[in-house]
Write a protein that holds these residues in place. Structure first.
Motif, PDB file in Angstrom:
ATOM      1  N   ASP A 150       0.843  -1.205   0.000  1.00  0.00           N
ATOM      2  CA  ASP A 150       0.000   0.000   0.000  1.00  0.00           C
ATOM      3  C   ASP A 150       0.874   1.249   0.000  1.00  0.00           C
ATOM      4  O   ASP A 150       2.108   1.175   0.043  1.00  0.00           O
ATOM      5  CB  ASP A 150      -0.939  -0.028   1.206  1.00  0.00           C
ATOM      6  N   ASN A 154      -5.359  -5.903  -7.710  1.00  0.00           N
ATOM      7  CA  ASN A 154      -6.267  -6.916  -7.159  1.00  0.00           C
ATOM      8  C   ASN A 154      -6.739  -7.878  -8.243  1.00  0.00           C
ATOM      9  O   ASN A 154      -7.214  -7.459  -9.307  1.00  0.00           O
ATOM     10  CB  ASN A 154      -7.503  -6.249  -6.546  1.00  0.00           C
ATOM     11  N   PRO A 185      -7.418  -8.577  -2.662  1.00  0.00           N
ATOM     12  CA  PRO A 185      -7.898  -7.291  -2.137  1.00  0.00           C
ATOM     13  C   PRO A 185      -7.581  -7.118  -0.648  1.00  0.00           C
ATOM     14  O   PRO A 185      -7.468  -8.096   0.101  1.00  0.00           O
ATOM     15  CB  PRO A 185      -9.410  -7.361  -2.367  1.00  0.00           C
ATOM     16  N   TYR A 192      -8.927  -4.118   2.307  1.00  0.00           N
ATOM     17  CA  TYR A 192      -9.707  -2.888   2.470  1.00  0.00           C
ATOM     18  C   TYR A 192     -10.452  -2.928   3.801  1.00  0.00           C
ATOM     19  O   TYR A 192     -10.549  -3.970   4.462  1.00  0.00           O
ATOM     20  CB  TYR A 192     -10.685  -2.698   1.303  1.00  0.00           C
ATOM     21  N   ASN A 193     -11.005  -1.770   4.172  1.00  0.00           N
ATOM     22  CA  ASN A 193     -11.779  -1.657   5.410  1.00  0.00           C
ATOM     23  C   ASN A 193     -13.256  -1.927   5.164  1.00  0.00           C
ATOM     24  O   ASN A 193     -13.773  -1.686   4.065  1.00  0.00           O
ATOM     25  CB  ASN A 193     -11.612  -0.276   6.030  1.00  0.00           C
ATOM     26  N   LEU A 201     -13.433   3.463   6.482  1.00  0.00           N
ATOM     27  CA  LEU A 201     -13.352   3.361   5.025  1.00  0.00           C
ATOM     28  C   LEU A 201     -12.327   4.309   4.425  1.00  0.00           C
ATOM     29  O   LEU A 201     -11.732   4.023   3.381  1.00  0.00           O
ATOM     30  CB  LEU A 201     -14.733   3.620   4.405  1.00  0.00           C
ATOM     31  N   HIS A 255      -8.422   2.630   3.998  1.00  0.00           N
ATOM     32  CA  HIS A 255      -8.031   1.685   2.951  1.00  0.00           C
ATOM     33  C   HIS A 255      -9.226   1.351   2.061  1.00  0.00           C
ATOM     34  O   HIS A 255      -9.942   0.373   2.304  1.00  0.00           O
ATOM     35  CB  HIS A 255      -7.467   0.398   3.567  1.00  0.00           C
ATOM     36  N   PRO A 256      -9.453   2.155   1.020  1.00  0.00           N
ATOM     37  CA  PRO A 256     -10.562   1.866   0.109  1.00  0.00           C
ATOM     38  C   PRO A 256     -10.277   0.616  -0.721  1.00  0.00           C
ATOM     39  O   PRO A 256      -9.121   0.291  -1.020  1.00  0.00           O
ATOM     40  CB  PRO A 256     -10.610   3.109  -0.777  1.00  0.00           C
ATOM     41  N   LYS A 257     -11.333  -0.071  -1.081  1.00  0.00           N
ATOM     42  CA  LYS A 257     -11.182  -1.292  -1.869  1.00  0.00           C
ATOM     43  C   LYS A 257     -10.572  -0.987  -3.234  1.00  0.00           C
ATOM     44  O   LYS A 257     -10.955  -0.035  -3.902  1.00  0.00           O
ATOM     45  CB  LYS A 257     -12.551  -1.967  -2.052  1.00  0.00           C
ATOM     46  N   ARG A 299      -7.311  -0.244  -3.873  1.00  0.00           N
ATOM     47  CA  ARG A 299      -6.058   0.528  -3.873  1.00  0.00           C
ATOM     48  C   ARG A 299      -4.847  -0.329  -3.518  1.00  0.00           C
ATOM     49  O   ARG A 299      -3.815  -0.267  -4.188  1.00  0.00           O
ATOM     50  CB  ARG A 299      -6.156   1.692  -2.893  1.00  0.00           C
ATOM     51  N   THR A 323      -6.001  -4.626   6.214  1.00  0.00           N
ATOM     52  CA  THR A 323      -7.351  -5.041   5.828  1.00  0.00           C
ATOM     53  C   THR A 323      -8.178  -5.370   7.056  1.00  0.00           C
ATOM     54  O   THR A 323      -7.655  -5.516   8.164  1.00  0.00           O
ATOM     55  CB  THR A 323      -7.291  -6.270   4.895  1.00  0.00           C
TER      56      THR A 323
END
Length: 260
Positions: free
Chosen positions: A84, A125, A144, A146-147, A153, A156-158, A160, A179
């Motif tokens: 990330d 991803n 993936p 993410y949060n 949210l 960590h957006p889905k 990225r 995650t």
């Protein structure tokens, strides 16, 4: 009497012959065991999200930060994985100093200026690639990360960042990155080693991490990346929760915070 002596001689000779065979079998067993250890995936924690994986001559650094000095005594990497864009996962100066090929999601590669001259490859991803490093063919799958919680949210957006499943030899190794207990984690199959984060407010709770691990059932799980704004997460509670639910899962606690 003569025949008794002959029988006794044969018995003694048979004993020593069997003993010699047993000794040779023991030697073979020891050699095989040594080979297993030598060819295993070995893990060296550096700090927080940063660690070194070795398999034969393949050396992989995961989220290296802290400059080259953080890796004194470690073999030179022939591959670097970045998950990330945050500073505990991506440090351009460290990548420059280590001078090895980097696999990262697009968002992380975008943070690497051309002037840094970093040999990078984008894997987003869902992407999969095979590569030869250190004489071993490895497979990388970008998973993936993410949060899920509404209040988290923004962290960590889905889409990225990447988690990874790395196949080294016969082992499938899952690296969660930052995650929560997302479906993509819970649905993983045939994982031999898993590195699972747990720190608030950025990733997930100890309970959520344990619940996810009990779903995908890795053979070994390493709690890592467990320093949050309130200090270190309770990894002993994580171990207890996992083993109460499934005693076959080996929870391995390493020293990820040597300066604490």
């Amino acid at each position: 009497m003569y025949f008794k002596k002959i029988a006794l001689f044969v018995l003694i000779a048979s004993f020593f012959n069997c003993k010699q065979k047993t000794t040779e079998a023991e030697k073979t067993s020891m050699t095989n065991e040594s080979a297993k250890i030598e060819n295993a995936v070995n893990i060296t924690p550096i700090e927080h999200a940063t660690f070194v994986m070795t398999y034969k001559d393949a050396v992989i650094y995961v989220d290296p930060v802290g400059g080259a000095e953080a890796f004194k005594g470690q073999p030179k990497p022939n591959l670097i994985l970045v998950t990330d864009i945050h500073g505990d996962h991506l440090n351009v100066e460290t990548l420059k100093a280590l001078d090895a090929p980097v696999v990262a999601p697009q968002a992380a590669v975008d943070q690497m200026p051309e002037s840094a001259n970093i040999n990078s490859m984008v894997l987003n991803n869902g992407g999969t690639t095979n590569m030869n490093i250190g004489g071993s063919t490895i497979t990388l799958e970008a998973i993936p990360m993410y949060n899920l919680r509404e209040e988290a949210l923004k962290f960590h957006p889905k889409g990225r960042g990447n988690g990874y499943v790395v196949t080294l030899g016969e082992d499938r190794i899952y690296i969660s990155g930052d995650t929560e207990d997302i479906p993509e984690m819970r649905n993983l199959k045939d994982i031999d080693m898993a590195f699972v984060c747990m720190n608030l407010p950025y990733t997930m709770t100890v309970d959520s991490a344990a619940s996810a691990v009990l779903d995908f059932k890795p053979k070994k799980v390493y709690p890592y990346h467990y320093r949050g704004t309130g200090g270190l997460s309770d990894v002993s509670k994580f171990k207890t929760s996992v083993n109460n639910g499934n005693s076959k899962i080996n929870v391995v606690q390493l020293d990820w915070y040597p300066n604490n």
